[in-house]
Design a protein around this motif. Structure first.
Motif, short mmCIF file in Angstrom:
data_model
loop_
_atom_site.label_atom_id
_atom_site.label_comp_id
_atom_site.label_asym_id
_atom_site.label_seq_id
_atom_site.Cartn_x
_atom_site.Cartn_y
_atom_site.Cartn_z
N THR A 48 56.44 22.10 40.49
CA THR A 48 56.18 23.18 39.54
C THR A 48 54.82 23.83 39.79
O THR A 48 54.68 25.06 39.71
CB THR A 48 56.22 22.62 38.10
N MET A 49 53.82 23.02 40.12
CA MET A 49 52.50 23.55 40.42
C MET A 49 52.53 24.48 41.62
O MET A 49 51.86 25.53 41.64
CB MET A 49 51.52 22.40 40.67
N ARG A 50 53.32 24.11 42.63
CA ARG A 50 53.42 24.95 43.82
C ARG A 50 54.16 26.25 43.51
O ARG A 50 53.77 27.33 43.95
CB ARG A 50 54.14 24.19 44.92
N ASP A 51 55.25 26.13 42.74
CA ASP A 51 56.06 27.32 42.44
C ASP A 51 55.33 28.30 41.54
O ASP A 51 55.52 29.53 41.65
CB ASP A 51 57.38 26.90 41.77
N ASP A 52 54.52 27.77 40.60
CA ASP A 52 53.85 28.62 39.62
C ASP A 52 52.36 28.81 39.93
O ASP A 52 51.58 29.17 39.04
CB ASP A 52 54.00 28.03 38.22
N ALA A 53 51.97 28.59 41.17
CA ALA A 53 50.55 28.63 41.52
C ALA A 53 49.91 29.98 41.22
O ALA A 53 48.74 30.06 40.86
CB ALA A 53 50.37 28.27 42.99
N THR A 54 50.69 31.02 41.35
CA THR A 54 50.11 32.37 41.19
C THR A 54 50.11 32.84 39.75
O THR A 54 49.44 33.83 39.41
CB THR A 54 50.90 33.38 42.04
N PRO B 60 43.95 28.65 34.51
CA PRO B 60 43.13 27.45 34.79
C PRO B 60 43.48 26.27 33.87
O PRO B 60 43.56 25.14 34.33
CB PRO B 60 41.70 27.94 34.54
N ASP B 61 43.70 26.55 32.58
CA ASP B 61 44.00 25.47 31.65
C ASP B 61 45.34 24.81 31.98
O ASP B 61 45.48 23.58 31.91
CB ASP B 61 44.04 26.00 30.21
N LYS B 62 46.33 25.61 32.34
CA LYS B 62 47.65 25.08 32.68
C LYS B 62 47.58 24.24 33.94
O LYS B 62 48.18 23.15 34.02
CB LYS B 62 48.63 26.24 32.87
N ARG B 63 46.86 24.73 34.94
CA ARG B 63 46.72 23.98 36.20
C ARG B 63 46.00 22.66 35.96
O ARG B 63 46.39 21.62 36.51
CB ARG B 63 45.98 24.83 37.24
#
Length: 206
Positions: A51-57, A61-64
């Motif tokens: 999910t982190m890779r798919d939604d990287a863009t 910052p808080d979500k990551r």
């Protein structure tokens, strides 16, 4: 529902509590619980990473930071579970090796030993026992321990004080009959009880 790490905590605590026993019963339930939990944690960690890779863009910052914290938490829990499993099985493997040398394959405690083993431990004990027996055949004139032998380590004292930690019935010695009931304590000749100490029925009181 059990919390993360609860089963591994119980297994580690059990391993410490039973370290002085002959061989404690293999805890299949806790081992399987830890394995299932570890697979679940690993799957969740992979999902978070994907999910982190798919939604990287699009992640802020808080979500990551939140997802990275979850990923680290799951990864740490997996490592902890694996370490507990490795330590538990290593302790048991070392105990089986020790018994193969000190008690021997024909010892009177073989039934107690084998009834406490896990599925793979039976195979390990047999195969390692074959190795030990084959090695000992080359040194028949030397006491390497097992089957009543005291091994190569010389005794420090002729008489020692022992406490019974597991009922073993009565034994006859040159100095009389000893009733080895749990909790009893005796001052005895080391050679009379060496095998029972190694088998976990008696404890040397220093």
């Amino acid at each position: 529902m059990a919390t993360f790490g609860e089963s591994s905590y119980k297994l580690a605590k059990e391993a410490k509590r039973t370290a002085d026993l002959l061989v404690s019963p293999y805890n299949e339930d806790l081992v399987q619980n830890i394995c299932r939990e570890t697979r679940m944690l690993h799957t969740k960690a992979e999902t978070i990473l994907r999910t982190m890779r798919d939604d990287a863009t699009i992640d802020g910052p808080d979500k990551r930071t939140s997802r990275l914290t979850q990923l680290i938490m799951h990864h740490s829990a997996v490592k902890h579970n694996k370490r507990v499993l490795f330590a538990y099985h290593r302790q048991r493997m070392d105990k089986l090796k020790e018994l193969s040398w000190d008690v021997g394959r024909q010892g009177e405690y073989q039934r107690d030993i084998k009834s406490a083993l896990g599925p793979q431990e039976h195979r390990f004990l047999e195969e390692y026992g074959d190795i030990v027996a084959s090695y000992k055949k080359a040194f028949l004139d030397i006491d390497l321990g097992g089957n009543g032998g005291v091994g190569l380590v010389p005794p420090k004292d002729l008489f020692i004080e022992v406490r019974v930690i597991k009922d073993a019935g009565e034994i006859h010695t040159e100095y009389g009959v000893l009733n080895l009931a749990k909790g009893n304590q005796f001052y005895v000749r080391r050679t009379d009880v060496e095998t029972l100490i190694k088998a976990g029925y008696l404890k040397h009181v220093s």
